[in-house]
Write a protein that holds these residues in place. Structure first.
Motif, PDB file in Angstrom:
ATOM      1  N   ILE A  52      10.310   2.962  -3.409  1.00  0.00           N
ATOM      2  CA  ILE A  52       9.881   4.358  -3.468  1.00  0.00           C
ATOM      3  C   ILE A  52       9.865   4.910  -2.044  1.00  0.00           C
ATOM      4  CG2 ILE A  52       8.125   5.964  -4.305  1.00  0.00           C
ATOM      5  CD1 ILE A  52       9.380   4.077  -6.482  1.00  0.00           C
ATOM      6  N   GLN A  53      10.607   5.978  -1.837  1.00  0.00           N
ATOM      7  CA  GLN A  53      10.695   6.579  -0.508  1.00  0.00           C
ATOM      8  C   GLN A  53       9.450   7.429  -0.258  1.00  0.00           C
ATOM      9  OE1 GLN A  53      13.532   5.830   1.457  1.00  0.00           O
ATOM     10  NE2 GLN A  53      12.210   6.585   3.102  1.00  0.00           N
ATOM     11  N   ILE A  54       8.519   6.868   0.507  1.00  0.00           N
ATOM     12  CA  ILE A  54       7.286   7.575   0.865  1.00  0.00           C
ATOM     13  C   ILE A  54       7.386   7.942   2.340  1.00  0.00           C
ATOM     14  CG2 ILE A  54       4.764   7.481   0.948  1.00  0.00           C
ATOM     15  CD1 ILE A  54       4.832   5.413  -1.294  1.00  0.00           C
ATOM     16  N   ARG A  55       7.688   9.204   2.591  1.00  0.00           N
ATOM     17  CA  ARG A  55       8.010   9.687   3.938  1.00  0.00           C
ATOM     18  C   ARG A  55       9.142   8.829   4.535  1.00  0.00           C
ATOM     19  NH1 ARG A  55       2.836  10.814   2.850  1.00  0.00           N
ATOM     20  NH2 ARG A  55       2.015   8.794   3.473  1.00  0.00           N
ATOM     21  N   LYS A  56       8.902   8.132   5.642  1.00  0.00           N
ATOM     22  CA  LYS A  56      10.001   7.369   6.275  1.00  0.00           C
ATOM     23  C   LYS A  56      10.129   5.952   5.731  1.00  0.00           C
ATOM     24  CE  LYS A  56       9.794   9.885  10.656  1.00  0.00           C
ATOM     25  NZ  LYS A  56       9.477   9.804  12.102  1.00  0.00           N
ATOM     26  N   ASN A  57       9.178   5.546   4.912  1.00  0.00           N
ATOM     27  CA  ASN A  57       9.166   4.155   4.439  1.00  0.00           C
ATOM     28  C   ASN A  57       9.681   4.009   3.006  1.00  0.00           C
ATOM     29  OD1 ASN A  57       7.900   3.329   6.850  1.00  0.00           O
ATOM     30  ND2 ASN A  57       5.905   3.928   6.036  1.00  0.00           N
ATOM     31  N   ALA A  58      10.548   3.023   2.803  1.00  0.00           N
ATOM     32  CA  ALA A  58      10.967   2.649   1.445  1.00  0.00           C
ATOM     33  C   ALA A  58      10.033   1.525   0.991  1.00  0.00           C
ATOM     34  CB  ALA A  58      12.417   2.197   1.439  1.00  0.00           C
ATOM     35  N   VAL A  59       9.048   1.878   0.176  1.00  0.00           N
ATOM     36  CA  VAL A  59       8.008   0.925  -0.222  1.00  0.00           C
ATOM     37  C   VAL A  59       8.466   0.160  -1.471  1.00  0.00           C
ATOM     38  CG1 VAL A  59       5.597   0.669  -0.939  1.00  0.00           C
ATOM     39  CG2 VAL A  59       6.219   2.439   0.736  1.00  0.00           C
ATOM     40  N   PRO A  60       8.477  -1.187  -1.413  1.00  0.00           N
ATOM     41  CA  PRO A  60       8.946  -1.961  -2.563  1.00  0.00           C
ATOM     42  C   PRO A  60       8.023  -1.822  -3.774  1.00  0.00           C
ATOM     43  CG  PRO A  60       8.031  -3.425  -0.885  1.00  0.00           C
ATOM     44  CD  PRO A  60       8.075  -2.059  -0.287  1.00  0.00           C
ATOM     45  N   ALA A  61       8.642  -1.837  -4.958  1.00  0.00           N
ATOM     46  CA  ALA A  61       7.895  -1.710  -6.210  1.00  0.00           C
ATOM     47  C   ALA A  61       8.566  -2.573  -7.273  1.00  0.00           C
ATOM     48  CB  ALA A  61       7.853  -0.256  -6.659  1.00  0.00           C
ATOM     49  N   THR A  83       0.464   8.029  -8.915  1.00  0.00           N
ATOM     50  CA  THR A  83      -0.908   8.161  -8.428  1.00  0.00           C
ATOM     51  C   THR A  83      -1.394   6.827  -7.881  1.00  0.00           C
ATOM     52  OG1 THR A  83      -3.091   9.081  -9.018  1.00  0.00           O
ATOM     53  CG2 THR A  83      -2.142   7.523 -10.573  1.00  0.00           C
ATOM     54  N   MET A  84      -2.562   6.834  -7.278  1.00  0.00           N
ATOM     55  CA  MET A  84      -3.294   5.609  -6.971  1.00  0.00           C
ATOM     56  C   MET A  84      -4.181   5.326  -8.177  1.00  0.00           C
ATOM     57  SD  MET A  84      -4.233   3.066  -5.060  1.00  0.00           S
ATOM     58  CE  MET A  84      -3.501   3.421  -3.464  1.00  0.00           C
ATOM     59  N   SER A  85      -3.915   4.237  -8.880  1.00  0.00           N
ATOM     60  CA  SER A  85      -4.670   3.926 -10.091  1.00  0.00           C
ATOM     61  C   SER A  85      -6.128   3.609  -9.758  1.00  0.00           C
ATOM     62  CB  SER A  85      -4.043   2.721 -10.799  1.00  0.00           C
ATOM     63  OG  SER A  85      -4.953   2.157 -11.720  1.00  0.00           O
ATOM     64  N   PRO A  86      -7.074   4.413 -10.260  1.00  0.00           N
ATOM     65  CA  PRO A  86      -8.490   4.125  -9.987  1.00  0.00           C
ATOM     66  C   PRO A  86      -8.948   2.794 -10.592  1.00  0.00           C
ATOM     67  CG  PRO A  86      -8.233   6.412 -10.673  1.00  0.00           C
ATOM     68  CD  PRO A  86      -6.923   5.725 -10.943  1.00  0.00           C
ATOM     69  N   MET A 116      -7.040   0.061 -11.174  1.00  0.00           N
ATOM     70  CA  MET A 116      -6.327  -1.111 -10.654  1.00  0.00           C
ATOM     71  C   MET A 116      -6.253  -1.158  -9.131  1.00  0.00           C
ATOM     72  SD  MET A 116      -3.335  -0.529 -13.402  1.00  0.00           S
ATOM     73  CE  MET A 116      -2.186  -1.724 -12.753  1.00  0.00           C
ATOM     74  N   GLY A 117      -6.530  -0.034  -8.489  1.00  0.00           N
ATOM     75  CA  GLY A 117      -6.525  -0.002  -7.029  1.00  0.00           C
ATOM     76  C   GLY A 117      -5.150  -0.185  -6.412  1.00  0.00           C
ATOM     77  N   LYS A 118      -4.114   0.239  -7.122  1.00  0.00           N
ATOM     78  CA  LYS A 118      -2.759   0.169  -6.560  1.00  0.00           C
ATOM     79  C   LYS A 118      -1.945   1.387  -6.984  1.00  0.00           C
ATOM     80  CE  LYS A 118      -1.623  -3.762  -8.739  1.00  0.00           C
ATOM     81  NZ  LYS A 118      -0.812  -4.864  -9.301  1.00  0.00           N
ATOM     82  N   GLY A 119      -0.873   1.637  -6.265  1.00  0.00           N
ATOM     83  CA  GLY A 119       0.001   2.757  -6.586  1.00  0.00           C
ATOM     84  C   GLY A 119       0.824   2.466  -7.833  1.00  0.00           C
ATOM     85  N   ILE A 120       0.823   3.415  -8.775  1.00  0.00           N
ATOM     86  CA  ILE A 120       1.595   3.262 -10.012  1.00  0.00           C
ATOM     87  C   ILE A 120       2.384   4.544 -10.268  1.00  0.00           C
ATOM     88  CG2 ILE A 120      -0.027   1.639 -11.071  1.00  0.00           C
ATOM     89  CD1 ILE A 120      -1.056   4.026 -12.804  1.00  0.00           C
ATOM     90  N   LYS A 177       0.834  -1.207   0.000  1.00  0.00           N
ATOM     91  CA  LYS A 177       0.000   0.000   0.000  1.00  0.00           C
ATOM     92  C   LYS A 177       0.868   1.256   0.000  1.00  0.00           C
ATOM     93  CE  LYS A 177      -4.349  -1.529   2.048  1.00  0.00           C
ATOM     94  NZ  LYS A 177      -5.222  -1.450   3.218  1.00  0.00           N
ATOM     95  N   GLY A 178       0.361   2.270  -0.674  1.00  0.00           N
ATOM     96  CA  GLY A 178       1.070   3.547  -0.726  1.00  0.00           C
ATOM     97  C   GLY A 178       0.752   4.261  -2.025  1.00  0.00           C
ATOM     98  N   ILE A 179       1.020   5.564  -2.033  1.00  0.00           N
ATOM     99  CA  ILE A 179       0.804   6.353  -3.244  1.00  0.00           C
ATOM    100  C   ILE A 179       2.097   7.074  -3.604  1.00  0.00           C
ATOM    101  CG2 ILE A 179      -0.576   8.141  -4.365  1.00  0.00           C
ATOM    102  CD1 ILE A 179      -2.755   7.669  -2.277  1.00  0.00           C
TER     103      ILE A 179
END
Length: 361
Positions: free
Chosen positions: A342-351, A315-318, A320-324, A291-293
């Motif tokens: 992707i560095q989203i604030r303090k979290n490195a979110v895997p992609a 964005t959050m894909s409307p 597909m319901g996931k971050g792209i 999860k994340g945008i």
């Protein structure tokens, strides 16, 4: 702040208006997700009259266009359009645009709203060597994008021509909604089919009203710029100022297919060299694994947290319901299936790097 000929109509419909490229534009009416789904499954209408239009004519029109654009405009026949870009002298892109061949020795160039003055100056600079007839008609023309899988069926009663016969990136100059000599172009920025309608400012209100009358049975709705952005991003279409700009080369941006070295154009020599040697960075598409945008300008990092690139669009894909998102990374890290973060604030979110388009129609 400039207004389009339909600004009062948008305000009466309750649109949320925002400044965009010097214009007062509708960003949304009901909400981005509803409007996005309307275009993906039905039919919706965008007012994109802020876009720029230049007429280039005369015996030297094609020579000028060949010099300033990357694609090969000599391949165009009357009634055909071509996606292209204006390379600058330093390896980047002045703008991306669509070139229409209206008739022999007459072309229409459609450019981005934020770049109208910049593009005009750039093309005019090269026109000193050609002497083509150039006219900036941006202020006098309006543009409606009628987009979605039901566009052909919904709009057919408004014209005497067969809309289903207009192939992608082709156009007709014909009657539409009671107005003669309207450009009906099978182009768009959504990936869901439909048309773009070019007309004079004084004609656009009548066309808008008749489009909504004809489309009522198909639940046609007005669509704002926010959904235009989510729709184009699901297809992986570049947005000037985000994914391409004065410092990104067409080859880095995956636009090699509109960069034709069969002719001489601005900076073609150094771009040909870049193609031969290979680019050091590439625009890639990615989907978040969690999860994340992702947002414009967020850092792209590796497994150790080292910065390797930057998100250009996200964005959050409307659908597909996931971050792209899109972003530039070093070429050796750009393979499909590669893992990035992707560095989203303090979290490195895997992609995961994926093949475009994100959304398969």
């Amino acid at each position: 702040m400039k207004n389009t000929a339909l600004t009062k109509t948008h305000e009466a419909l309750g649109a949320k208006m925002v400044p965009f490229a010097g214009y007062n534009m509708p960003v949304s009416y009901e909400g981005v997700n509803i409007e996005h789904e309307t275009v993906r499954k039905g039919v919706g209408v965008f007012d994109v009259s802020h876009m720029g239009e230049f007429l280039v004519g005369g015996p030297k029109a094609l020579d000028l266009i060949q010099k300033v654009t990357s694609n090969d405009a000599s391949k165009l026949t009357i009634g055909k359009a071509q996606y292209s870009c204006l390379p600058n002298e330093t390896g980047g892109i002045v703008d991306d645009l669509i070139v229409y061949k209206i008739k022999d020795e007459q072309y229409l160039l459609v450019v981005n709203a934020s770049n109208i003055d910049k593009d005009w100056e750039h093309i005019s600079k090269y026109n000193k060597d050609f002497g083509a007839d150039m006219r900036n008609i941006s202020e006098g023309y309006s543009l409606l994008a009628i987009q979605g899988p039901k566009a052909v069926e919904a709009m057919q009663t408004l014209t005497s021509i067969d809309l289903s016969a207009i192939k992608f990136y082709s156009f007709e100059v014909a009657d539409f909604a009671g107005i003669d000599n309207v450009i009906i172009s099978a182009t768009g920025y959504t990936g869901s089919g439909g048309f773009e309608i070019y007309c004079k400012n004084e004609e656009v209100q009548q066309i808008w009203d008749k489009v909504f009358e004809a489309g009522a049975a198909y639940n046609i709705k007005p669509i704002g710029l926010a959904a235009r952005d989510t729709l184009r991003l699901e297809m992986g279409y570049c947005l000037y100022g985000n994914d391409i700009n004065d410092t990104t080369s067409p080859l880095e941006a995956g636009l090699g297919w509109i960069t034709k070295f069969s002719k001489d154009f601005v900076n073609s020599g150094s771009l040909a060299k870049q193609k031969e040697e290979g680019v050091t960075k590439k625009l890639v598409a990615f989907e978040l694994d969690e999860k994340g945008i992702p947002r414009h300008d967020y850092d792209i990092v590796d497994a150790l947290g080292n910065k390797i690139g930057v998100v250009t669009s996200g964005t959050m894909s409307p659908s597909m319901g996931k971050g792209i998102g899109l972003g530039y990374v070093p070429t050796d890290l750009s393979q499909i299936g590669s893992k990035i973060y992707i560095q989203i604030r303090k979290n490195a979110v895997p992609a995961t790097i994926v093949k475009l388009p994100f959304y398969k129609v």
